[in-house]
Design an enzyme around this catalytic site. Structure first.
Site, PDB file in Angstrom:
ATOM      1  N   SER A 150      -7.906  46.317  -6.392  1.00 42.19           N
ATOM      2  CA  SER A 150      -8.091  44.867  -6.628  1.00 42.19           C
ATOM      3  C   SER A 150      -6.781  44.213  -7.063  1.00 42.19           C
ATOM      4  O   SER A 150      -6.605  43.009  -6.917  1.00 42.19           O
ATOM      5  CB  SER A 150      -9.140  44.656  -7.728  1.00 42.19           C
ATOM      6  OG  SER A 150      -8.687  45.262  -8.940  1.00 42.19           O
TER       7      SER A 150
ATOM      8  N   SER B 149      -2.849  48.733 -25.750  1.00 39.29           N
ATOM      9  CA  SER B 149      -1.845  47.668 -25.663  1.00 39.29           C
ATOM     10  C   SER B 149      -1.421  47.169 -27.031  1.00 39.29           C
ATOM     11  O   SER B 149      -2.199  47.182 -27.980  1.00 39.29           O
ATOM     12  CB  SER B 149      -2.433  46.493 -24.864  1.00 39.29           C
ATOM     13  OG  SER B 149      -1.612  45.346 -24.997  1.00 39.29           O
TER      14      SER B 149
ATOM     15  N   TYR C 212      -8.289  40.025 -24.042  1.00 40.61           N
ATOM     16  CA  TYR C 212      -7.630  41.230 -23.502  1.00 40.61           C
ATOM     17  C   TYR C 212      -7.376  42.219 -24.635  1.00 40.61           C
ATOM     18  O   TYR C 212      -7.814  43.375 -24.569  1.00 40.61           O
ATOM     19  CB  TYR C 212      -6.315  40.862 -22.819  1.00 40.61           C
ATOM     20  CG  TYR C 212      -5.444  42.065 -22.559  1.00 40.61           C
ATOM     21  CD1 TYR C 212      -4.294  42.289 -23.294  1.00 40.61           C
ATOM     22  CD2 TYR C 212      -5.796  42.992 -21.590  1.00 40.61           C
ATOM     23  CE1 TYR C 212      -3.511  43.407 -23.070  1.00 40.61           C
ATOM     24  CE2 TYR C 212      -5.023  44.113 -21.354  1.00 40.61           C
ATOM     25  CZ  TYR C 212      -3.880  44.317 -22.100  1.00 40.61           C
ATOM     26  OH  TYR C 212      -3.107  45.427 -21.883  1.00 40.61           O
TER      27      TYR C 212
ATOM     28  N   LYS D 231      -9.227  45.999 -25.508  1.00 39.48           N
ATOM     29  CA  LYS D 231      -8.483  47.255 -25.694  1.00 39.48           C
ATOM     30  C   LYS D 231      -8.831  47.889 -27.051  1.00 39.48           C
ATOM     31  O   LYS D 231      -9.021  49.104 -27.165  1.00 39.48           O
ATOM     32  CB  LYS D 231      -6.979  47.008 -25.588  1.00 39.48           C
ATOM     33  CG  LYS D 231      -6.498  46.670 -24.189  1.00 39.48           C
ATOM     34  CD  LYS D 231      -6.697  47.852 -23.235  1.00 39.48           C
ATOM     35  CE  LYS D 231      -6.059  47.601 -21.888  1.00 39.48           C
ATOM     36  NZ  LYS D 231      -6.200  48.731 -20.954  1.00 39.48           N
TER      37      LYS D 231
HETATM   38  C1  WQD Z   1       5.902  37.805 -21.905  1.00 42.69           C
HETATM   39  C2  WQD Z   1       6.521  36.551 -22.503  1.00 42.69           C
HETATM   40  C3  WQD Z   1       5.107  34.631 -22.305  1.00 42.69           C
HETATM   41  C4  WQD Z   1       5.282  34.339 -17.969  1.00 42.69           C
HETATM   42  C5  WQD Z   1       1.817  41.642 -21.290  1.00 42.69           C
HETATM   43  C6  WQD Z   1       0.566  41.954 -20.572  1.00 42.69           C
HETATM   44  C7  WQD Z   1      -0.295  42.898 -21.307  1.00 42.69           C
HETATM   45  C8  WQD Z   1       0.434  43.875 -22.164  1.00 42.69           C
HETATM   46  C9  WQD Z   1       1.670  43.368 -22.826  1.00 42.69           C
HETATM   47  C10 WQD Z   1       0.143  46.109 -21.447  1.00 42.69           C
HETATM   48  C11 WQD Z   1       5.493  35.727 -23.272  1.00 42.69           C
HETATM   49  C12 WQD Z   1       6.401  34.443 -21.515  1.00 42.69           C
HETATM   50  C13 WQD Z   1       5.451  34.751 -19.272  1.00 42.69           C
HETATM   51  C14 WQD Z   1       5.846  33.108 -17.542  1.00 42.69           C
HETATM   52  C15 WQD Z   1       6.745  32.782 -19.733  1.00 42.69           C
HETATM   53  N1  WQD Z   1       0.824  44.973 -21.360  1.00 42.69           N
HETATM   54  N2  WQD Z   1       6.184  33.985 -20.129  1.00 42.69           N
HETATM   55  N3  WQD Z   1       6.564  32.374 -18.451  1.00 42.69           N
HETATM   56  O1  WQD Z   1       1.713  38.279 -22.442  1.00 42.69           O
HETATM   57  O2  WQD Z   1       3.408  39.689 -23.730  1.00 42.69           O
HETATM   58  O3  WQD Z   1       1.610  40.759 -22.338  1.00 42.69           O
HETATM   59  O4  WQD Z   1       2.432  42.770 -21.805  1.00 42.69           O
HETATM   60  O5  WQD Z   1      -0.807  46.336 -22.072  1.00 42.69           O
HETATM   61  O6  WQD Z   1      -0.970  43.598 -20.293  1.00 42.69           O
HETATM   62  O7  WQD Z   1      -0.141  40.747 -20.440  1.00 42.69           O
HETATM   63  O8  WQD Z   1       3.531  39.579 -21.247  1.00 42.69           O
HETATM   64  O9  WQD Z   1       4.959  39.040 -19.333  1.00 42.69           O
HETATM   65  O10 WQD Z   1       2.803  37.723 -19.649  1.00 42.69           O
HETATM   66  O11 WQD Z   1       4.724  37.383 -21.221  1.00 42.69           O
HETATM   67  O12 WQD Z   1       7.379  32.087 -20.537  1.00 42.69           O
HETATM   68  O13 WQD Z   1       5.721  32.670 -16.345  1.00 42.69           O
HETATM   69  O14 WQD Z   1       6.989  35.722 -21.449  1.00 42.69           O
HETATM   70  O15 WQD Z   1       4.749  33.428 -22.960  1.00 42.69           O
HETATM   71  O16 WQD Z   1       6.137  35.160 -24.379  1.00 42.69           O
HETATM   72  P1  WQD Z   1       2.555  39.498 -22.532  1.00 42.69           P
HETATM   73  P2  WQD Z   1       3.976  38.425 -20.266  1.00 42.69           P
END
Ligand code: WQD
Length: 342
Positions: A37, A127, A151, A155
């Site tokens: 998916s 996570s 999320y 977890k």
């Molecule tokens: C990182 C930073 C956003 C996209 C992820 C996964 C989760 C977990 C941890 C494993 C944040 C910023 C993002 C964008 C942005 N992994 N951002 N513009 O949310 O920390 O969590 O890693 O378990 O599965 O969701 O990661 O890459 O989404 O965001 O400014 O277009 O980048 O606000 O500060 P996140 P992310």
């Protein structure tokens, strides 16, 4: 000696595919189980080029008990590495029922099938999202667990479920690995992150801006209480993360037990620092626009990886620049590999 078969749920995904490579390199036989998916079936051919014909592949959903029972009846699985699930913080805020159904119900069905088959070793993909925002980083495993999005809550629920199963002697070895922010790609350029649709995570979106697929990056807020106002995360190379799973599996071969480990580099990087590192690695300019914060985001998150270093013998080996370089190397190969993105 007969290779130990390891069921890898979500094995065709970003973490799963890299984990299958690391498992094979360590002498295990990965049994990849995925509903595809959030992964492109073409990954199987590329994984086979890296792993060889020993890779076992089965298509299915972790919520399908009959299929899981059949798998365990057919293959003598030594352990399960459970990665299948949905994992976007922002999306989980919008679709909590999907997140609890896929992540929690899916895990319960898998655990029932494992119990019926007598498979009692589990490495679980948890996570850093379980820590929430009340704790000041660096996070230790014993820190307050107070996730602020569905999320992270899903977890944490699963961690508690599997710990209970350990104490009830249903599982003999349980390791919950709390990932921080996995990025990067296998140095070969054969596998990497291929999100379907619009990427939720920073690096895949950034890669597509650098490749000219998207016009600019939207930074979700620059009013956080951090050095440059943008949010801070602990980025960890996906191959370092994959190696953490191999070491976790080897731990189950040494003794029974129930453990939780942070898998992070132990240092944080802001969104602006990541953009700068990616521009250096790719030689591409990254246009961006700052917009409002994303619901469910925390200001800062990075690991104290001491426990994994001392008890697993694990530590991160790649720095941010290398992670960005491998991500860009993968992005440059994506088109040539004709990997369809829906
Ligand atoms: C990182 C930073 C956003 C996209 C992820 C996964 C989760 C977990 C941890 C494993 C944040 C910023 C993002 C964008 C942005 N992994 N951002 N513009 O949310 O920390 O969590 O890693 O378990 O599965 O969701 O990661 O890459 O989404 O965001 O400014 O277009 O980048 O606000 O500060 P996140 P992310």
């Amino acid at each position: 000696m007969q290779q130990k078969i390891i069921l890898v749920t979500g094995g065709a995904g970003y973490i799963g595919s890299h984990t299958c490579v690391a498992l094979a390199q360590a002498g295990y036989r990965p049994l990849l189980f995925d509903n595809f998916s959030n992964s492109d079936p073409s990954v199987i051919e590329r994984l086979t080029q890296l792993i060889g014909p020993s890779l076992l592949v089965l298509r299915g959903d972790i919520r399908d008990l009959a299929t899981l029972k059949e798998i365990f009846q057919t293959y003598p699985c030594y352990a399960v590495i459970h990665l299948a699930g949905v994992k976007a913080v922002g999306e989980s805020v919008a679709k909590p029922l999907d997140y609890y159904d896929i992540n929690v119900t899916g895990s319960l069905v898998l655990l029932k099938a494992m119990k019926q088959a007598g498979v009692s070793r589990l490495v679980f993909s948890s996570s850093a999202a379980v820590y929430g925002e009340k704790t000041i980083p660096p996070f230790q495993e014993q820190a307050l667990l107070d996730p602020i999005n569905p999320y992270g809550r899903s977890k944490l629920m699963i961690e508690k479920i599997i710990n209970d199963l350990y104490h009830a002697n249903t599982l003999q070895s349980v390791l919950s690995l709390r990932y921080f922010n996995p990025i990067g790609a296998h140095p070969s350029g054969f596998i990497g992150e291929t999100p379907t649709g619009t990427p939720n995570n920073l690096l895949p979106y950034l890669m597509q801006v650098a490749a000219g697929i998207r016009k600019k990056l939207f930074i979700f807020g620059n009013d956080y209480p951090t050095a440059d106002g943008t949010a801070v995360r602990d980025y960890i190379h996906v191959m370092d993360l994959a190696q953490g799973h191999v070491l976790a599996l080897q731990k189950t071969e040494q003794r029974e037990g129930c453990w939780t480990f942070n898998l992070g580099r132990g240092r944080g990087s802001s969104v602006l620092e990541v953009i700068d590192a990616f521009e250096q690695a790719s030689g591409q300019n990254i246009p961006y626009e700052v917009i409002q914060r994303r619901p469910g985001d925390v200001a800062a998150s990075w690991a104290d990886p001491t426990a994994a270093q001392q008890q697993l013998g694990w530590s991160a080996t790649y720095n941010l620049e290398m992670m960005c370089a491998h991500s860009w190397h993968w992005q440059c190969h994506l088109d040539s590999l004709k990997v369809q993105r829906k």
